[in-house]
Design a protein around this motif. Structure first.
Motif, PDB file in Angstrom:
ATOM      1  N   GLN A  72       0.825  -1.213   0.000  1.00  0.00           N
ATOM      2  CA  GLN A  72       0.000   0.000   0.000  1.00  0.00           C
ATOM      3  C   GLN A  72       0.857   1.260   0.000  1.00  0.00           C
ATOM      4  OE1 GLN A  72      -2.980  -1.059   3.272  1.00  0.00           O
ATOM      5  NE2 GLN A  72      -4.026   0.613   2.203  1.00  0.00           N
ATOM      6  N   VAL A  73       1.957   1.179   0.711  1.00  0.00           N
ATOM      7  CA  VAL A  73       2.823   2.352   0.868  1.00  0.00           C
ATOM      8  C   VAL A  73       3.673   2.601  -0.376  1.00  0.00           C
ATOM      9  CG1 VAL A  73       4.870   3.148   2.118  1.00  0.00           C
ATOM     10  CG2 VAL A  73       2.905   2.279   3.382  1.00  0.00           C
ATOM     11  N   ARG A 109      15.402  11.514  -1.881  1.00  0.00           N
ATOM     12  CA  ARG A 109      14.473  10.515  -1.304  1.00  0.00           C
ATOM     13  C   ARG A 109      13.466  10.110  -2.381  1.00  0.00           C
ATOM     14  NH1 ARG A 109      18.112  10.236   1.630  1.00  0.00           N
ATOM     15  NH2 ARG A 109      18.226  10.755   3.853  1.00  0.00           N
ATOM     16  N   SER A 110      13.995   9.830  -3.597  1.00  0.00           N
ATOM     17  CA  SER A 110      13.117   9.594  -4.744  1.00  0.00           C
ATOM     18  C   SER A 110      12.260   8.353  -4.565  1.00  0.00           C
ATOM     19  CB  SER A 110      13.952   9.470  -6.025  1.00  0.00           C
ATOM     20  OG  SER A 110      14.748   8.297  -5.993  1.00  0.00           O
ATOM     21  N   HIS A 111      12.768   7.339  -3.883  1.00  0.00           N
ATOM     22  CA  HIS A 111      12.046   6.084  -3.695  1.00  0.00           C
ATOM     23  C   HIS A 111      11.930   5.792  -2.192  1.00  0.00           C
ATOM     24  CE1 HIS A 111      12.816   5.907  -7.929  1.00  0.00           C
ATOM     25  NE2 HIS A 111      12.087   4.811  -8.050  1.00  0.00           N
ATOM     26  N   ILE A 112      10.905   5.034  -1.872  1.00  0.00           N
ATOM     27  CA  ILE A 112      10.576   4.830  -0.462  1.00  0.00           C
ATOM     28  C   ILE A 112      11.266   3.578   0.083  1.00  0.00           C
ATOM     29  CG2 ILE A 112       8.701   4.435   1.199  1.00  0.00           C
ATOM     30  CD1 ILE A 112       6.801   5.773  -0.782  1.00  0.00           C
ATOM     31  N   MET A 113      11.818   3.728   1.280  1.00  0.00           N
ATOM     32  CA  MET A 113      12.293   2.576   2.048  1.00  0.00           C
ATOM     33  C   MET A 113      11.627   2.669   3.417  1.00  0.00           C
ATOM     34  SD  MET A 113      16.221   1.539   2.994  1.00  0.00           S
ATOM     35  CE  MET A 113      16.578   0.057   3.952  1.00  0.00           C
ATOM     36  N   VAL A 114      11.156   1.531   3.918  1.00  0.00           N
ATOM     37  CA  VAL A 114      10.512   1.526   5.234  1.00  0.00           C
ATOM     38  C   VAL A 114      11.162   0.490   6.139  1.00  0.00           C
ATOM     39  CG1 VAL A 114       8.266   2.285   4.339  1.00  0.00           C
ATOM     40  CG2 VAL A 114       8.723  -0.176   4.617  1.00  0.00           C
ATOM     41  N   VAL A 171       7.765   2.821   9.909  1.00  0.00           N
ATOM     42  CA  VAL A 171       8.462   4.105   9.783  1.00  0.00           C
ATOM     43  C   VAL A 171       9.110   4.226   8.400  1.00  0.00           C
ATOM     44  CG1 VAL A 171       8.973   4.243  12.250  1.00  0.00           C
ATOM     45  CG2 VAL A 171      10.683   3.325  10.723  1.00  0.00           C
ATOM     46  N   TYR A 172       9.079   5.432   7.867  1.00  0.00           N
ATOM     47  CA  TYR A 172       9.969   5.746   6.758  1.00  0.00           C
ATOM     48  C   TYR A 172      11.385   5.539   7.278  1.00  0.00           C
ATOM     49  CZ  TYR A 172       7.104   8.138   3.190  1.00  0.00           C
ATOM     50  OH  TYR A 172       6.239   8.447   2.177  1.00  0.00           O
ATOM     51  N   SER A 173      12.198   4.827   6.553  1.00  0.00           N
ATOM     52  CA  SER A 173      13.556   4.565   7.037  1.00  0.00           C
ATOM     53  C   SER A 173      14.327   5.858   7.252  1.00  0.00           C
ATOM     54  CB  SER A 173      14.301   3.672   6.053  1.00  0.00           C
ATOM     55  OG  SER A 173      13.582   2.470   5.842  1.00  0.00           O
ATOM     56  N   ALA A 174      13.985   6.906   6.496  1.00  0.00           N
ATOM     57  CA  ALA A 174      14.716   8.172   6.594  1.00  0.00           C
ATOM     58  C   ALA A 174      14.254   9.031   7.768  1.00  0.00           C
ATOM     59  CB  ALA A 174      14.573   8.957   5.294  1.00  0.00           C
ATOM     60  N   ALA A 195      12.106  -5.253  10.322  1.00  0.00           N
ATOM     61  CA  ALA A 195      12.195  -5.737   8.945  1.00  0.00           C
ATOM     62  C   ALA A 195      12.147  -4.530   8.033  1.00  0.00           C
ATOM     63  CB  ALA A 195      11.038  -6.675   8.627  1.00  0.00           C
ATOM     64  N   SER A 196      12.900  -4.586   6.940  1.00  0.00           N
ATOM     65  CA  SER A 196      13.044  -3.428   6.086  1.00  0.00           C
ATOM     66  C   SER A 196      12.789  -3.795   4.621  1.00  0.00           C
ATOM     67  CB  SER A 196      14.458  -2.866   6.257  1.00  0.00           C
ATOM     68  OG  SER A 196      14.630  -1.762   5.441  1.00  0.00           O
ATOM     69  N   TYR A 197      12.113  -2.875   3.913  1.00  0.00           N
ATOM     70  CA  TYR A 197      11.693  -3.113   2.533  1.00  0.00           C
ATOM     71  C   TYR A 197      11.969  -1.867   1.683  1.00  0.00           C
ATOM     72  CZ  TYR A 197       9.183  -6.807   4.982  1.00  0.00           C
ATOM     73  OH  TYR A 197       8.879  -7.873   5.787  1.00  0.00           O
ATOM     74  N   CYS A 198      12.301  -2.080   0.399  1.00  0.00           N
ATOM     75  CA  CYS A 198      12.683  -0.995  -0.506  1.00  0.00           C
ATOM     76  C   CYS A 198      11.768  -0.992  -1.732  1.00  0.00           C
ATOM     77  CB  CYS A 198      14.115  -1.192  -0.994  1.00  0.00           C
ATOM     78  SG  CYS A 198      15.350  -1.291   0.313  1.00  0.00           S
ATOM     79  N   GLN A 199      11.351   0.193  -2.126  1.00  0.00           N
ATOM     80  CA  GLN A 199      10.485   0.342  -3.299  1.00  0.00           C
ATOM     81  C   GLN A 199      11.221  -0.096  -4.566  1.00  0.00           C
ATOM     82  OE1 GLN A 199       9.262   4.414  -3.992  1.00  0.00           O
ATOM     83  NE2 GLN A 199       7.427   3.788  -5.089  1.00  0.00           N
ATOM     84  N   ALA A 200      10.493  -0.693  -5.483  1.00  0.00           N
ATOM     85  CA  ALA A 200      11.094  -1.083  -6.763  1.00  0.00           C
ATOM     86  C   ALA A 200      11.365   0.148  -7.620  1.00  0.00           C
ATOM     87  CB  ALA A 200      10.147  -2.025  -7.507  1.00  0.00           C
ATOM     88  N   GLY A 201      12.333   0.017  -8.515  1.00  0.00           N
ATOM     89  CA  GLY A 201      12.555   1.091  -9.487  1.00  0.00           C
ATOM     90  C   GLY A 201      13.952   1.654  -9.500  1.00  0.00           C
TER      91      GLY A 201
END
Ligand SMILES: [Fe+2]
Length: 259
Positions: A72-73, A109-114, A171-174, A195-201
């Motif tokens: 969703q994020v 911060r073009s792509h999201i990491m959480v 949380v936003y990792s940043a 646990a941490s996840y990174c947006q594709a792209g």
């Protein structure tokens, strides 16, 4: 859908979202059992498997609620970056103000990491409090740039010190955050995982463990999810750091058209 529109909007605005009682009692019992097993292996100086290979913490990475929330994020096709798990008790040191966004060097911060912080025993004001500074997720700074602030109180901070067992904080990792050390905890060990996840792209810096490719391979073997655990979301973080830290002057010269 895991998150309501209001929750999603609050997350994007504030940079974090508290999710009390995210897991049920059975799930928490499993996660805590895995963490007890890891601790026993460490104390016995025996090899510890990768967390993705454990019977409960492995599936935690691909928990349907977590994956739905992360999608969703940041949309589909995202990457798993890492899972940490640690038992924390009396005297566990805090963690100074920092941010955890992965980028080499930090320029946007073009792509999201959480990060998803899990508190299997909740938070009760002992051992250490989670403190966050809302709306800092788009401020571009190096991960350790705030270290000089220690764990001091900052204007506008939010203290998270009262959560029921099984809670999660997305949380936003940043986002600027810290763990402020607190006394106590003798009667209630803290079971913490993130646990941490990174947006594709874009290609992201890999996990810092030199075995990051082996960990992803083990995750694919144990948990499936070929895209989530694909190597090609990443470049080797150590090679990346070495490449730009040897440079002098402005890296932007590499992308300016020659004149
Ligand atoms: Fe952190």
């Amino acid at each position: 859908m895991m998150l309501t529109d209001d929750q999603l909007a609050a997350f994007h605005d504030q940079g974090f979202l508290i999710l009390p009682s995210f897991f049920n009692d059975d799930e928490m019992a499993g996660y805590k059992a895995d963490m007890d097993q890891i601790q026993a292996l460490r104390e016995a100086k025996e090899p510890v498997p990768y967390l993705c290979q454990l019977p409960h913490l492995g599936p935690l990475i691909v928990h349907p609620k977590t994956l739905a929330m992360v999608e969703q994020v940041m949309g589909p096709g995202f990457a798993f970056h890492h899972l940490h798990a640690s038992r924390q008790g009396p005297g566990t040191p805090g963690a100074n103000w920092h941010q955890d966004y992965e980028q080499e060097p930090q320029v946007n911060r073009s792509h999201i990491m959480v990060h998803v912080f899990y508190y299997f025993n909740g938070l009760n004001g002992e051992v250490g409090d989670l403190v966050v500074l809302p709306r800092t997720q788009n401020t571009v700074i190096a991960n350790g740039a705030l270290g000089h602030l220690g764990q001091q109180v900052l204007p506008g901070e939010v203290v998270v010190d009262d959560l029921p067992p099984g809670s999660a904080v997305l949380v936003y990792s940043a986002l600027w955050h810290a763990r402020r050390a607190k006394p106590g905890g003798e009667d209630r060990v803290r079971y913490f995982a993130d646990a941490s996840y990174c947006q594709a792209g874009v290609k992201w810096p890999s996990y810092h463990n030199a075995q990051w490719r082996e960990i992803l391979a083990a995750a694919r073997e144990n948990l499936g999810h070929e895209t989530l655990f694909a190597d090609d979301h990443f470049f080797d973080v150590r090679a990346g750091k070495a490449a730009w830290r040897e440079r002098q002057g402005s890296l932007v010269l590499d992308i300016l058209p020659t004149v």
